[in-house]
Design a protein around this motif. Structure first.
Motif, PDB file in Angstrom:
ATOM      1  N   ILE A  51      29.783  -7.621  20.810  1.00 51.10           N
ATOM      2  CA  ILE A  51      30.022  -6.723  19.672  1.00 51.10           C
ATOM      3  C   ILE A  51      28.695  -6.105  19.212  1.00 51.10           C
ATOM      4  O   ILE A  51      28.617  -4.909  18.917  1.00 51.10           O
ATOM      5  N   SER A  52      27.652  -6.895  19.187  1.00 48.52           N
ATOM      6  CA  SER A  52      26.327  -6.387  18.814  1.00 48.52           C
ATOM      7  C   SER A  52      25.851  -5.326  19.806  1.00 48.52           C
ATOM      8  O   SER A  52      25.318  -4.277  19.416  1.00 48.52           O
ATOM      9  N   SER A  53      26.052  -5.587  21.089  1.00 48.74           N
ATOM     10  CA  SER A  53      25.691  -4.600  22.109  1.00 48.74           C
ATOM     11  C   SER A  53      26.510  -3.330  21.948  1.00 48.74           C
ATOM     12  O   SER A  53      25.993  -2.216  22.096  1.00 48.74           O
ATOM     13  N   ALA A  54      27.785  -3.473  21.640  1.00 48.52           N
ATOM     14  CA  ALA A  54      28.657  -2.316  21.453  1.00 48.52           C
ATOM     15  C   ALA A  54      28.213  -1.494  20.251  1.00 48.52           C
ATOM     16  O   ALA A  54      28.272  -0.261  20.270  1.00 48.52           O
ATOM     17  N   LEU A  55      27.764  -2.162  19.206  1.00 50.59           N
ATOM     18  CA  LEU A  55      27.313  -1.453  18.013  1.00 50.59           C
ATOM     19  C   LEU A  55      25.950  -0.770  18.240  1.00 50.59           C
ATOM     20  O   LEU A  55      25.626   0.214  17.571  1.00 50.59           O
ATOM     21  N   ASP A  56      25.170  -1.278  19.173  1.00 54.83           N
ATOM     22  CA  ASP A  56      23.873  -0.665  19.470  1.00 54.83           C
ATOM     23  C   ASP A  56      24.027   0.615  20.302  1.00 54.83           C
ATOM     24  O   ASP A  56      23.147   1.484  20.273  1.00 54.83           O
ATOM     25  N   LEU A  57      25.109   0.742  21.033  1.00 54.60           N
ATOM     26  CA  LEU A  57      25.304   1.918  21.889  1.00 54.60           C
ATOM     27  C   LEU A  57      25.319   3.236  21.109  1.00 54.60           C
ATOM     28  O   LEU A  57      24.653   4.200  21.512  1.00 54.60           O
ATOM     29  N   PRO A  58      26.043   3.342  19.986  1.00 55.24           N
ATOM     30  CA  PRO A  58      26.014   4.615  19.249  1.00 55.24           C
ATOM     31  C   PRO A  58      24.607   4.957  18.725  1.00 55.24           C
ATOM     32  O   PRO A  58      24.204   6.118  18.727  1.00 55.24           O
ATOM     33  N   SER A  59      23.874   3.952  18.302  1.00 58.43           N
ATOM     34  CA  SER A  59      22.516   4.186  17.813  1.00 58.43           C
ATOM     35  C   SER A  59      21.624   4.718  18.930  1.00 58.43           C
ATOM     36  O   SER A  59      20.849   5.670  18.738  1.00 58.43           O
ATOM     37  N   THR A  60      21.748   4.125  20.109  1.00 60.74           N
ATOM     38  CA  THR A  60      20.981   4.585  21.271  1.00 60.74           C
ATOM     39  C   THR A  60      21.384   6.008  21.637  1.00 60.74           C
ATOM     40  O   THR A  60      20.524   6.854  21.934  1.00 60.74           O
ATOM     41  N   ALA A  61      22.672   6.282  21.608  1.00 56.07           N
ATOM     42  CA  ALA A  61      23.160   7.624  21.926  1.00 56.07           C
ATOM     43  C   ALA A  61      22.632   8.644  20.921  1.00 56.07           C
ATOM     44  O   ALA A  61      22.247   9.756  21.291  1.00 56.07           O
ATOM     45  N   LEU A  62      22.577   8.264  19.664  1.00 53.80           N
ATOM     46  CA  LEU A  62      22.055   9.159  18.630  1.00 53.80           C
ATOM     47  C   LEU A  62      20.571   9.443  18.852  1.00 53.80           C
ATOM     48  O   LEU A  62      20.122  10.587  18.726  1.00 53.80           O
ATOM     49  N   ASP A  63      19.811   8.403  19.201  1.00 53.86           N
ATOM     50  CA  ASP A  63      18.381   8.590  19.496  1.00 53.86           C
ATOM     51  C   ASP A  63      18.185   9.502  20.711  1.00 53.86           C
ATOM     52  O   ASP A  63      17.317  10.382  20.714  1.00 53.86           O
ATOM     53  N   ASP A  64      18.997   9.290  21.740  1.00 51.00           N
ATOM     54  CA  ASP A  64      18.906  10.129  22.940  1.00 51.00           C
ATOM     55  C   ASP A  64      19.275  11.579  22.630  1.00 51.00           C
ATOM     56  O   ASP A  64      18.653  12.518  23.138  1.00 51.00           O
ATOM     57  N   THR A  65      20.277  11.751  21.770  1.00 48.07           N
ATOM     58  CA  THR A  65      20.674  13.102  21.366  1.00 48.07           C
ATOM     59  C   THR A  65      19.548  13.796  20.612  1.00 48.07           C
ATOM     60  O   THR A  65      19.286  14.987  20.821  1.00 48.07           O
ATOM     61  N   ALA A  66      18.866  13.063  19.754  1.00 49.28           N
ATOM     62  CA  ALA A  66      17.736  13.636  19.003  1.00 49.28           C
ATOM     63  C   ALA A  66      16.606  14.035  19.955  1.00 49.28           C
ATOM     64  O   ALA A  66      15.975  15.079  19.772  1.00 49.28           O
ATOM     65  N   ALA A  67      16.360  13.226  20.965  1.00 49.52           N
ATOM     66  CA  ALA A  67      15.316  13.551  21.944  1.00 49.52           C
ATOM     67  C   ALA A  67      15.673  14.816  22.726  1.00 49.52           C
ATOM     68  O   ALA A  67      14.822  15.687  22.945  1.00 49.52           O
TER      69      ALA A  67
END
Length: 106
Positions: A18-34
């Motif tokens: 669940i923690s890994s699943a919750l980290d995925l949107p944050s990573t995706a958001l960071d990648d989108t910003a980049a």
């Protein structure tokens, strides 16, 4: 999408999952910003290049206009005057260069 796929493919969800699943949107958001930052830089470069090309086009059009609107008769009439001035200038420079201090003091 990746979160839904992760949850759908997991047989049992642990707290780590669940923690890994919750980290995925944050990573995706960071990648989108980049990606957005890179696109912004590329757009700026394109705008600069476009402005330079517009300036060059204007310069080329002005130059073309000046070159094609020359009065050939007027230039032909002025040419002997310029040639005489150039010849006189060369003659004067030749006389100046032949002079030296010893000949000047005589």
């Amino acid at each position: 999408m990746r979160v839904l796929e992760f949850v759908a493919n997991s047989a049992s969800l642990s707290s780590a999952d669940i923690s890994s699943a919750l980290d995925l949107p944050s990573t995706a958001l960071d990648d989108t910003a980049a990606v957005r930052t890179k696109l912004s830089g590329a757009a700026s470069s394109i705008e600069t290049a476009s402005a330079r090309q517009t300036d060059y086009k204007s310069y080329a059009e002005t130059l073309s206009s000046h070159l094609t609107s020359v009065d050939v008769a007027a230039v032909t009439a002025e040419l002997p005057t310029y040639q005489a001035q150039l010849t006189a200038s060369h003659s004067a420079l030749g006389k100046i260069l032949r002079r030296n201090l010893a000949s000047y003091l005589k």
